[in-house]
Design an enzyme around this catalytic site. Structure first.
Site, short mmCIF file in Angstrom:
data_model
loop_
_atom_site.label_atom_id
_atom_site.label_comp_id
_atom_site.label_asym_id
_atom_site.label_seq_id
_atom_site.Cartn_x
_atom_site.Cartn_y
_atom_site.Cartn_z
N SER A 30 12.68 -19.60 -2.76
CA SER A 30 11.37 -19.14 -2.29
C SER A 30 10.75 -20.07 -1.26
CB SER A 30 10.41 -18.99 -3.48
OG SER A 30 10.34 -20.21 -4.20
N ASN A 117 6.37 -23.69 -14.03
CA ASN A 117 5.66 -22.46 -14.38
C ASN A 117 4.14 -22.64 -14.33
OD1 ASN A 117 8.24 -21.61 -14.77
ND2 ASN A 117 8.09 -21.38 -17.00
N HIS A 163 -19.45 16.72 7.14
CA HIS A 163 -18.30 17.56 7.54
C HIS A 163 -17.96 17.41 9.02
CE1 HIS A 163 -19.08 19.47 3.64
NE2 HIS A 163 -20.35 19.54 4.03
N LYS A 290 -6.72 4.26 31.05
CA LYS A 290 -6.95 4.09 29.62
C LYS A 290 -7.54 2.73 29.24
CE LYS A 290 -5.72 6.41 26.76
NZ LYS A 290 -4.93 7.34 26.01
N GLU A 297 -7.86 0.41 15.59
CA GLU A 297 -6.72 1.23 15.17
C GLU A 297 -5.74 0.41 14.33
OE1 GLU A 297 -5.03 3.01 18.68
OE2 GLU A 297 -6.85 4.14 19.09
#
Ligand code: ARG
Length: 469
Positions: A30, A117, A163, A290, A297
């Site tokens: 890891s 752990n 709506h 553009k 986005e």
């Protein structure tokens, strides 16, 4: 065995008669991702070593050697000079091996009364706590940017939608303050989740606790944990804290994504309510005209990966019996990914919102379309004794007439309107203005500009960085 191999052989290799294959080594290691925990790993080790020393388990000389070795390791890592080795599996064994090179037997004593752990659970909690604090800062900066814009735009009118159709006019500031509400709840969720992140697992050792006379409170104090994990089995296996964080991050990203959707729509030339600063947009390699809202986005898209991180972690945990299982090594990448995504997104959005250019004339024009004040005319009739259902019906018929003629309600004129209800008085057109419509919604949570201003200023007081010292 060559010296080099002996040096890098696994810490647990004594029990084994053959090494793992290259593929299995890569599969189980890891270090490529958990090296991000290096500084937290060192912090945890130092607190552990100091505690062992104060309990007489380690000598003062051992501690001094560990401290100076760790200081050197920190520098090597910060300078990018630390030699990470896949053979040493993970961040813990890489650092421990280097410490042993630098500090000799003292380095070999560090792991007394501890297991990887409880060590890894401690490291992850420390890392996540710091990340949560940065995300809380980011959420506050974003709220502040929204509230400041809302204060400036409290009296700017835009169409409110249901709506996706023009419903009633609202203040643009009011719309922005809705997002402040959402991000304030996200902040509350992170603050709450942080309390459960901030509990110390160290001392649980592998799963059952340890036979050394440890002082877990001392370690917790030094590392800034506010409580101890109370059961050693739970301490090493619990990942609820990470799941709670990613759940809260998912909700925050969902809010970011909703806002992104609106920014994209508002910026579309057909709508044109706002313009985003150029530095958050990109052009097209083929269409010269553009200016694309890439950042919103992309944020909308990245929301999906955070949801994915949440599913990964929930699924990771669902089949695990007590206590630690190697499955848990798979917790890190989703946590890092969700945390990075949230932190970066919040910082970018705070900056982006501060740079929004508003086009009030476009908003106003859109608000005036679609009979957005029809409800206000119905309310006007109710105030003149008409039952609401009858008022609704009368105005609906008037709207139909206006729509047939292709004009606005006010353009019908008083005489025509009176045909739909005799209760229409000479002052009825006043009820149809956008300003009158918003100003009349004058109650807590309403869109009257005075209320919006008060809400924005209250938020700014809550969020302003404390002044003076
Ligand atoms: N790299 C491991 C992890 O991330 C550390 C704990 C390993 N413990 C073990 N018993 N193999 O979970």
């Amino acid at each position: 065995m060559t010296d080099q191999l002996a040096k890098k052989s696994a810490a647990w290799s004594g029990r084994f008669s053959e090494p793992v294959s290259e593929l299995v080594k890569r599969y189980t290691a890891s270090v490529d991702f958990d090296r991000r925990l290096a500084m937290q790993d060192i912090d945890g080790s130092l607190a552990h070593a100091r505690m062992l020393t104060s309990r007489g388990v380690l000598s003062a000389e051992d501690l001094a050697a560990i401290e100076s070795g760790m200081a050197r390791i920190r520098e090597e890592i910060a300078r990018g000079e630390f030699e990470w080795s896949l053979d040493l599996e993970d961040v813990h064994l890489n650092i421990e091996r280097r410490l042993t090179e630098l500090a000799g037997d003292a380095g070999k004593r560090l792991h007394t009364g501890r297991s990887r752990n409880d060590q890894v659970a401690t490291d992850l909690r420390l890392w996540l706590r710091a990340s949560i604090d940065r995300s809380i800062e980011g959420l506050r900066a974003l709220q502040l940017a929204l509230a400041e814009l809302a204060e400036r735009e409290a009296a700017t009118l835009m169409p409110g939608f249901t709506h996706m159709q023009v419903a009633q006019p609202v203040s643009f500031g009011h719309h922005l303050m809705a997002y402040v509400e959402m991000f304030a709840r996200d902040e509350e969720r992170l603050v709450d989740a942080r309390r459960r992140v901030n509990r110390l697992p160290l001392g649980a050792a592998a799963l059952a606790g340890t036979t050394y006379p440890i002082d877990r409170e001392q370690v917790a104090r030094e590392l800034g944990f506010e409580a101890l994990c109370q059961n050693s089995l739970d301490a090493v296996s619990d990942r609820d804290f990470a799941i709670e964080f990613i759940a809260a991050a998912s909700i925050a990203m969902m809010h970011i994504s909703r806002m992104s959707e609106e920014l994209v729509v508002w910026m579309s030339p057909r709508v044109g309510f706002i313009d985003l600063a150029d530095r958050f947009c990109t052009g097209s390699s083929i269409m010269p005209q553009k200016k694309n809202p890439d950042v919103p986005e992309l944020a909308r898209g990245k929301t999906g990966r955070v949801y994915g991180d949440l599913m990964a972690l929930l699924t990771l945990m669902k089949g695990q019996p007590l206590a630690y299982n190697k499955d848990n090594q798979e917790d890190k990448e989703p946590v890092f990914d969700a945390a990075d995504t949230l932190e970066d997104t919040l910082r970018i959005f705070a900056d982006m919102v501060g740079g929004i250019r508003v086009r009030p004339e476009r908003m106003r024009q859109a608000a005036a379309e679609g009979f957005s004040t029809a409800t206000d005319l119905a309310d006007y009739l109710v105030k003149r004794g008409v039952a609401f259902r009858d008022a609704h019906e009368a105005v609906a018929l008037a709207v139909r007439e206006a729509a047939d003629r292709g004009v606005d309600l006010a353009d019908l004129g008083i005489e025509t309107l009176r045909r739909f209800s005799p209760a229409i008085g000479d002052d009825a057109l006043g009820a149809l203005t956008l300003e009158g419509s918003v100003a009349a919604r004058d109650h807590v949570g309403g869109t009257a500009p005075t209320r919006v201003l008060a809400a924005a200023q209250a938020a700014m007081r809550r969020l302003a960085p404390p002044t003076g010292r």
